[in-house]
Design a protein around this motif. Structure first.
Motif, PDB file in Angstrom:
ATOM      1  N   HIS A  98       4.772   3.079   8.648  1.00  0.00           N
ATOM      2  CA  HIS A  98       4.240   3.810   7.668  1.00  0.00           C
ATOM      3  C   HIS A  98       3.678   4.959   7.883  1.00  0.00           C
ATOM      4  O   HIS A  98       3.270   5.873   6.774  1.00  0.00           O
ATOM      5  CB  HIS A  98       3.554   2.905   6.228  1.00  0.00           C
ATOM      6  CG  HIS A  98       4.357   1.959   5.869  1.00  0.00           C
ATOM      7  ND1 HIS A  98       5.545   2.104   4.849  1.00  0.00           N
ATOM      8  CD2 HIS A  98       4.146   0.362   5.967  1.00  0.00           C
ATOM      9  CE1 HIS A  98       5.957   0.574   4.874  1.00  0.00           C
ATOM     10  NE2 HIS A  98       5.027  -0.146   5.250  1.00  0.00           N
ATOM     11  N   LEU A 131       1.654   4.441  -3.198  1.00  0.00           N
ATOM     12  CA  LEU A 131       1.308   5.808  -3.087  1.00  0.00           C
ATOM     13  C   LEU A 131       2.397   6.845  -2.479  1.00  0.00           C
ATOM     14  O   LEU A 131       3.007   6.323  -1.654  1.00  0.00           O
ATOM     15  CB  LEU A 131       0.068   5.754  -2.048  1.00  0.00           C
ATOM     16  CG  LEU A 131      -1.145   5.089  -2.507  1.00  0.00           C
ATOM     17  CD1 LEU A 131      -2.139   4.869  -1.395  1.00  0.00           C
ATOM     18  CD2 LEU A 131      -1.904   5.698  -3.461  1.00  0.00           C
ATOM     19  N   PHE A 160       0.826  -1.261  -0.084  1.00  0.00           N
ATOM     20  CA  PHE A 160       0.074   0.120   0.097  1.00  0.00           C
ATOM     21  C   PHE A 160       1.035   1.174   0.021  1.00  0.00           C
ATOM     22  O   PHE A 160       0.814   2.190  -0.854  1.00  0.00           O
ATOM     23  CB  PHE A 160      -0.995  -0.262   1.354  1.00  0.00           C
ATOM     24  CG  PHE A 160      -1.882   1.196   1.344  1.00  0.00           C
ATOM     25  CD1 PHE A 160      -3.235   1.217   0.939  1.00  0.00           C
ATOM     26  CD2 PHE A 160      -1.141   2.093   2.325  1.00  0.00           C
ATOM     27  CE1 PHE A 160      -3.718   2.354   1.124  1.00  0.00           C
ATOM     28  CE2 PHE A 160      -1.871   3.391   2.336  1.00  0.00           C
ATOM     29  CZ  PHE A 160      -3.273   3.592   1.888  1.00  0.00           C
ATOM     30  N   ALA A 161       1.861   1.134   1.033  1.00  0.00           N
ATOM     31  CA  ALA A 161       2.858   2.517   0.915  1.00  0.00           C
ATOM     32  C   ALA A 161       3.601   2.462  -0.124  1.00  0.00           C
ATOM     33  O   ALA A 161       3.827   3.778  -0.490  1.00  0.00           O
ATOM     34  CB  ALA A 161       3.323   2.218   2.202  1.00  0.00           C
ATOM     35  N   ASP A 197       3.557  10.075  -0.384  1.00  0.00           N
ATOM     36  CA  ASP A 197       3.267  10.663   1.005  1.00  0.00           C
ATOM     37  C   ASP A 197       1.838  11.271   1.031  1.00  0.00           C
ATOM     38  O   ASP A 197       0.910  11.146   1.570  1.00  0.00           O
ATOM     39  CB  ASP A 197       4.242  11.655   1.714  1.00  0.00           C
ATOM     40  CG  ASP A 197       5.398  10.521   2.062  1.00  0.00           C
ATOM     41  OD1 ASP A 197       5.253   9.463   1.988  1.00  0.00           O
ATOM     42  OD2 ASP A 197       6.378  11.226   2.529  1.00  0.00           O
ATOM     43  N   GLU A 202      -0.303  11.154  -1.547  1.00  0.00           N
ATOM     44  CA  GLU A 202      -1.365  10.329  -2.116  1.00  0.00           C
ATOM     45  C   GLU A 202      -2.125   9.589  -0.793  1.00  0.00           C
ATOM     46  O   GLU A 202      -3.082   9.349  -0.719  1.00  0.00           O
ATOM     47  CB  GLU A 202      -1.055   9.730  -3.165  1.00  0.00           C
ATOM     48  CG  GLU A 202      -0.746  10.075  -4.453  1.00  0.00           C
ATOM     49  CD  GLU A 202      -0.087   9.480  -5.555  1.00  0.00           C
ATOM     50  OE1 GLU A 202      -0.043   9.585  -6.584  1.00  0.00           O
ATOM     51  OE2 GLU A 202       0.553   8.307  -5.237  1.00  0.00           O
ATOM     52  N   ARG A 203      -0.989   9.179  -0.008  1.00  0.00           N
ATOM     53  CA  ARG A 203      -1.252   8.304   1.154  1.00  0.00           C
ATOM     54  C   ARG A 203      -2.328   9.042   1.754  1.00  0.00           C
ATOM     55  O   ARG A 203      -3.236   8.422   2.662  1.00  0.00           O
ATOM     56  CB  ARG A 203      -0.029   8.023   1.850  1.00  0.00           C
ATOM     57  CG  ARG A 203      -0.225   6.500   2.516  1.00  0.00           C
ATOM     58  CD  ARG A 203       0.997   5.992   3.170  1.00  0.00           C
ATOM     59  NE  ARG A 203       2.239   6.280   2.233  1.00  0.00           N
ATOM     60  CZ  ARG A 203       3.484   6.137   2.611  1.00  0.00           C
ATOM     61  NH1 ARG A 203       3.827   5.911   3.914  1.00  0.00           N
ATOM     62  NH2 ARG A 203       4.570   5.881   1.832  1.00  0.00           N
ATOM     63  N   GLU A 204      -1.823  10.443   2.174  1.00  0.00           N
ATOM     64  CA  GLU A 204      -2.538  11.245   3.044  1.00  0.00           C
ATOM     65  C   GLU A 204      -4.197  11.232   2.489  1.00  0.00           C
ATOM     66  O   GLU A 204      -5.079  11.230   3.375  1.00  0.00           O
ATOM     67  CB  GLU A 204      -2.333  12.714   3.008  1.00  0.00           C
ATOM     68  CG  GLU A 204      -2.653  13.594   3.755  1.00  0.00           C
ATOM     69  CD  GLU A 204      -2.628  13.460   5.328  1.00  0.00           C
ATOM     70  OE1 GLU A 204      -1.701  12.681   5.739  1.00  0.00           O
ATOM     71  OE2 GLU A 204      -3.547  14.017   5.874  1.00  0.00           O
ATOM     72  N   LEU A 245       0.947   5.448   9.299  1.00  0.00           N
ATOM     73  CA  LEU A 245      -0.640   5.319   9.615  1.00  0.00           C
ATOM     74  C   LEU A 245      -1.064   4.803  10.806  1.00  0.00           C
ATOM     75  O   LEU A 245      -0.438   4.112  11.545  1.00  0.00           O
ATOM     76  CB  LEU A 245      -0.938   4.269   8.397  1.00  0.00           C
ATOM     77  CG  LEU A 245      -0.718   4.592   6.965  1.00  0.00           C
ATOM     78  CD1 LEU A 245      -1.020   3.260   6.123  1.00  0.00           C
ATOM     79  CD2 LEU A 245      -1.489   5.637   6.430  1.00  0.00           C
TER      80      LEU A 245
END
Ligand code: SAH
Length: 516
Positions: free
Chosen positions: A486, A458, A454-455, A460, A462-464, A488
């Protein structure tokens, strides 16, 4: 077959069904597994694509932000070229390929070039969306025929004219209008002008058969206002006629416990089929985003040791469902006779792995009370005297070596047997775009490697965007640690480290939200 013909592939025009991925036909599903290339449109359920075997090439020809879909002539050329290169092609189309699907145009183009093709019908959205709304197409008491028609304007020269005024006069039937959102007002006016009763029941169905299905109940005179107020958007269709009234009595889809919840599943698609289906039957919308895939990767030299193993006391240790599946496939190839497995005792890390064994008819002799590799090794040494035993530790390339180390330390001889490896799955730009547009309410991580994947997919930022508002549900403490590494935050963790416990957790969470 002649040698020349051997070099030409076949194009299968396959109906994918209306949206619920479980509504594809058995034949369609078999062809998807066996073909070389899948060419697919905008409304195809993601799950059908992510579950394709790794070797199958995927070509998306639908609309993308800022781009139109591939024009029909280019699409025809593409199909012909792929088949000409000897590929078997599944041309996957929404619903049924021959109902407003331009399937006949594609078939004609292929026919003209002597390219073999087959048509695999699908469940058309008109029937399926109606059924999921509790509306029969016909009913001997109120409707003796059904008509599928397009609401698109004939002036665009895409379709021949629909005889609205004539249909308005026909009684005792059901009209199912596809592509009718934009022209709804004009078409309703024509039906009314043609003499259809303003009280005729109508139901508008948006995103039929998907978890996000919405319905709008009205009469012919109300439907335009109601559809506008509700901002009904494509893909939608309208069912006009007395049969639409059955929705009030026979609606069976609404009010499920996870309705309105988008749940992102990062588990490998080949192991996630049941999870996807369970979540969907609880009403959740599944966002299928596998981050890893697996592939057989037998360790030949370890296998030759296993093949000739002579020890009296033998154990097989499984710590994943994949391990079970790949091990048994390879056992059949290398050893052949399953009866020889009777010489082994079997340990399984948890109930998921044990049920995978069970599906093949094997019972685990030992399952630890806590489903981690460390506990498995610890409790196994406590419960059994395995000093002097030979332990075949079935594993993937990423498994930790706690089992090996602990068992060796008590005097067992351990054979690490790698049977599969893990591959990273890179999400396409189209898939990411969809995710940003409708981010998940819940993200499920069933392993540390899926969190890593997952990390990796994406940035940083995009992860947000994806995870900021989402509740993160982890299968257990080891996975939680990796998720948190990561950056999260884990909000929910399954008490028992298995998927049914994760679903329980999700149900409790959704209940607590609705109580508040
Ligand atoms: N070949 C497809 C139809 C393609 S035309 C079939 O057999 O279903 C596209 C139209 O189909 C949309 O404008 C909409 O009217 C309808 N449609 C497709 N999927 C739908 C869905 N899930 N719910 C409601 N309507 C749908």
């Amino acid at each position: 077959m002649s040698p020349e013909k051997d070099n030409i592939g076949t194009v299968y025009l396959v109906g994918a069904g209306p949206g619920d991925p479980d509504l594809v036909t058995v034949k369609g599903q078999r062809l998807l597994r066996e073909c070389d290339v899948v060419v697919y449109d905008h409304l195809i359920p993601d799950e059908l694509i992510v579950a394709l075997p790794e070797r199958v090439r995927r070509i998306y020809v639908g609309k993308q932000a800022g781009h139109h879909s591939l024009p029909q002539d280019k699409l025809n050329e593409l199909l012909a070229r792929l088949a000409g290169d000897g590929k078997d092609v599944v041309r996957l189309k929404g619903g049924d390929p021959f109902v407003f699907g331009r399937g006949a145009e594609e078939a004609q183009y292929l026919k003209d070039r002597n390219i073999p093709f087959e048509v695999v019908p699908g469940i058309t959205s008109g029937m399926a969306a109606a059924a999921y709304a509790g509306v029969p197409c016909t009913d001997r008491r109120v409707s003796s025929y059904v008509t599928f028609l397009t609401g698109h304007k004939a002036v665009e020269k895409k379709y021949t004219t629909v005889p609205w005024e004539w249909l308005a006069k026909a009684q005792n039937g059901t009209l199912i209008i596809y592509m009718g959102v934009k022209e709804l007002k004009n078409n309703v006016t024509r039906l009314l002008d043609g003499g259809m009763s303003p009280d005729t029941p109508v139901i508008g169905i948006e995103r039929g058969t998907m978890s996000t299905q919405r319905t709008i109940n009205a009469t012919l005179s109300q439907i335009v206002t109601k559809a506008t107020e509700a901002n009904l958007k494509p893909p939608s269709l309208f069912v006009v006629g007395e049969a639409a009234k059955f929705h009030e009595q026979l609606d069976w889809l609404s009010g499920r416990p996870l309705s309105n919840m988008r749940v992102m599943v990062t588990r490998p698609a080949d192991q996630a089929g049941t999870l996807y289906a369970d979540l969907r039957s609880l009403g959740a919308e599944v966002l299928a985003y596998p981050t890893i895939a697996t592939e057989a990767s037998p360790d030949r030299s370890a296998w030759s040791r296993v093949k000739d193993l002579k020890a009296d006391e033998r154990w097989l240790v499984f710590t994943s469902e994949n391990g079970v599946r790949y091990f048994l496939e390879q056992w059949q190839e290398v050893v052949g006779d399953f009866r020889k497995l009777g010489d082994y005792k079997i340990a399984s890390v948890g109930t998921g792995t044990a049920s995978a064994l069970d599906r093949y008819g094997f019972k685990a002799d030992f399952v630890p009370s806590v489903a981690t590799t460390a506990e498995l090794a610890e409790q196994l040494t406590e419960c059994f005297d395995i000093q002097g035993a030979t332990v075949v530790r079935v594993r993937g390339d990423l498994a930790d070596d706690r089992v090996e180390k602990r068992l060796k330390s008590v005097g067992a001889s351990v054979v690490p047997l790698q049977v599969y490896k893990t591959l990273k799955v890179a999400w396409t730009a189209v898939a990411k775009e969809k995710l940003f547009k409708h981010p998940p309410h819940v993200i499920m991580f069933t392993s540390g490697s899926s969190a890593d994947g997952f990390a990796a997919n994406l940035s940083d930022d995009e992860r947000e965007r994806v995870a900021a508002e989402a509740v993160i549900l982890s299968i257990g403490p080891i996975t939680s640690k990796i998720i948190e590494s990561h950056g999260l935050k884990v909000s929910l963790e399954a008490g028992k480290h298995n998927i049914p416990a994760m679903i329980e957790e999700l149900l409790e969470y959704s209940q607590s939200k609705s109580v508040r």
